[in-house]
Motif scaffolding. Structure first.
Motif, short mmCIF file in Angstrom:
data_model
loop_
_atom_site.label_atom_id
_atom_site.label_comp_id
_atom_site.label_asym_id
_atom_site.label_seq_id
_atom_site.Cartn_x
_atom_site.Cartn_y
_atom_site.Cartn_z
N ASP A 1 0.68 -5.57 48.76
CA ASP A 1 -0.57 -5.73 49.50
C ASP A 1 -0.38 -6.12 50.95
O ASP A 1 -1.04 -5.58 51.83
N ASP B 1 -1.82 -3.55 53.50
CA ASP B 1 -2.99 -3.97 54.27
C ASP B 1 -2.67 -4.06 55.75
O ASP B 1 -3.48 -3.72 56.61
N PHE C 1 -4.45 -1.89 58.58
CA PHE C 1 -5.15 -2.57 59.66
C PHE C 1 -4.65 -2.05 61.01
O PHE C 1 -5.42 -1.72 61.90
N THR D 1 -10.22 0.36 55.16
CA THR D 1 -8.98 -0.16 55.75
C THR D 1 -8.37 -1.30 54.94
O THR D 1 -7.38 -1.90 55.37
N TYR D 2 -8.95 -1.62 53.77
CA TYR D 2 -8.44 -2.75 52.98
C TYR D 2 -8.32 -2.33 51.51
O TYR D 2 -9.31 -2.07 50.85
N ARG D 3 -7.06 -2.22 51.02
CA ARG D 3 -6.82 -1.80 49.63
C ARG D 3 -7.73 -0.63 49.29
O ARG D 3 -8.50 -0.66 48.34
N SER D 4 -7.61 0.40 50.04
CA SER D 4 -8.64 1.44 50.12
C SER D 4 -8.65 2.43 48.96
O SER D 4 -7.70 3.20 48.76
N GLY E 1 -9.93 -7.23 57.05
CA GLY E 1 -8.51 -7.47 56.83
C GLY E 1 -8.13 -8.58 55.89
O GLY E 1 -7.08 -8.53 55.25
N ASP E 2 -8.95 -9.63 55.75
CA ASP E 2 -8.58 -10.75 54.87
C ASP E 2 -9.26 -10.69 53.51
O ASP E 2 -9.06 -11.56 52.67
N GLY E 3 -10.08 -9.66 53.28
CA GLY E 3 -10.68 -9.47 51.97
C GLY E 3 -11.91 -10.29 51.67
O GLY E 3 -12.47 -10.19 50.58
N SER F 1 -10.15 -9.27 46.26
CA SER F 1 -9.22 -10.32 46.70
C SER F 1 -9.26 -11.59 45.86
O SER F 1 -8.41 -12.46 46.02
#
Length: 358
Positions: free
Chosen positions: A10, A14, A18, A232-235, A326-328, A335
């Motif tokens: 991850d 990630d 990003f 853009t996050y765990r897409s 970006g931080d979920g 997350s």
């Protein structure tokens, strides 16, 4: 398919995603994705039933079915103040041209299915009805019992789509495909004529979806969270959707507002931006959480006369949301364990949500 370690992957994935989006928009975002062998913005599906006052329809995978670009979520229907309002929501949605209805055996201990069943009296033939089987690793017998209960609650003799619910743990695919598991129930249900199409759902990690797909089972549909932050996050949009489109499997979007509407409340996106983004992806439908007539009418206004965003518009919105994504914290179902259901948690030996330490 080789199983990966999410903890190890991850941070790298990630960070790559990003960096690929936070400083670049439009063609730059597309080029970055193409360099890693995946197009994050495939062409939208063709629309029919178009017009300024109409809810467009999209193809349901490689079948001949066509479903509305927006669907009615069963979980939130069970949150309506009363049965009367839930029925009114469903009827107004159908009259407007919404034909995809979502549900699950476990939603509100069966209340969501019961209320939807009441709403569909005399209107069953107007909708593409889906509910989910909630074995969470239990066997075929449990699944078939749940199917009969769902059919009774929904007041129908068949489902258009039956999906394995909440595939969110790393070992879920192995449990589902084990001898005597829920996948055998999917086959049996189709054989009995109680189910037309089958699929699975999940919200945790694209790798788990890909592990399910690695079994090469003939799924008709796969459901996943799709919103500008997912881009853009765990897409799921960039890692799962291309696989589905290649195989002719219908993609189903959910959590277009992040599951709880926080991105809208925080002013990061508008409801219209988030819904239009989700509906612009190559998915059959975007299932929307609707618990009131006011929310229904708001979403219908966005869906009527819908025209997909361009690739540049999608890329620009993803890039604008990348820093917040970006931080979920805007997709906590990915997350954290916050959105993992109690029945599934119990099957995996975890305490229920209310039993978790503060």
């Amino acid at each position: 398919m080789k199983e990966t370690s999410h903890a190890a992957d991850d941070a790298g994935r990630d960070r790559r995603e990003f960096l690929q989006t936070s400083g670049f928009v439009g063609a730059g975002l597309v080029a970055a994705a193409a360099a890693r062998g995946a197009d994050p913005i495939p062409n939208p599906l063709d629309l029919t039933n178009v017009g300024p006052d109409k809810i467009p329809l999209k193809p349901f995978g490689k079948t001949k079915e066509r479903v509305s670009v927006i669907g009615l979520g069963g979980h939130t229907l069970g949150l309506a103040p009363t049965l009367k309002e839930a029925v009114a929501i469903a009827h107004e949605a159908i009259d407007a041209g919404v034909n995809f209805f979502d549900n699950a055996w476990e939603y509100h201990d069966g209340k969501s299915e019961e209320w939807m069943g009441e709403a569909l009296k005399g209107r069953r033939d107007k909708v593409f009805l889906m509910t989910k089987v909630c074995t969470h690793g239990r066997d075929k017998a449990v699944a078939m019992k749940q199917l009969d209960e769902s059919l009774k609650r929904l007041k129908t003799d068949h489902l258009d789509l039956w999906q394995v619910h909440e595939v969110v743990y790393d070992n879920d695919p192995d449990r589902h495909f084990a001898k005597g598991g829920v996948i055998e129930a999917l086959d049996e249900a189709k054989k009995q004529g109680k189910v037309r199409y089958v699929g699975f759902t999940g919200h945790k990690h694209p790798d788990i979806h890909l592990k399910m797909l690695a079994h090469d089972y003939p799924f008709d549909a796969v459901q996943m969270p799709l919103n500008p932050f997912d881009g853009t996050y765990r897409s799921f949009a960039t890692h799962v959707l291309p696989v589905l489109n290649k195989r002719g499997i219908a993609g189903l979007g959910m959590k277009s507002l992040g599951g709880n509407g926080r991105p809208v409340l925080k002013g990061i996106v508008t409801v219209e931006e988030a819904l239009r983004y989700a509906m612009s992806l190559p998915v059959a439908t975007t299932i929307s959480g609707i618990d009131s007539l006011a929310v229904l009418r708001q979403n219908l206004a966005i869906a009527r006369g819908f025209k997909p965003m361009t690739a540049d518009e999608i890329a620009t919105l993803r890039a604008r949301c990348a820093a917040a994504a970006g931080d979920g914290h805007l997709e906590m179902y990915k997350s954290t364990v916050k959105y993992d259901g109690d029945i599934g948690r119990e099957q995996h030996g975890f305490p229920k949500q209310k039993e978790m330490p503060v």
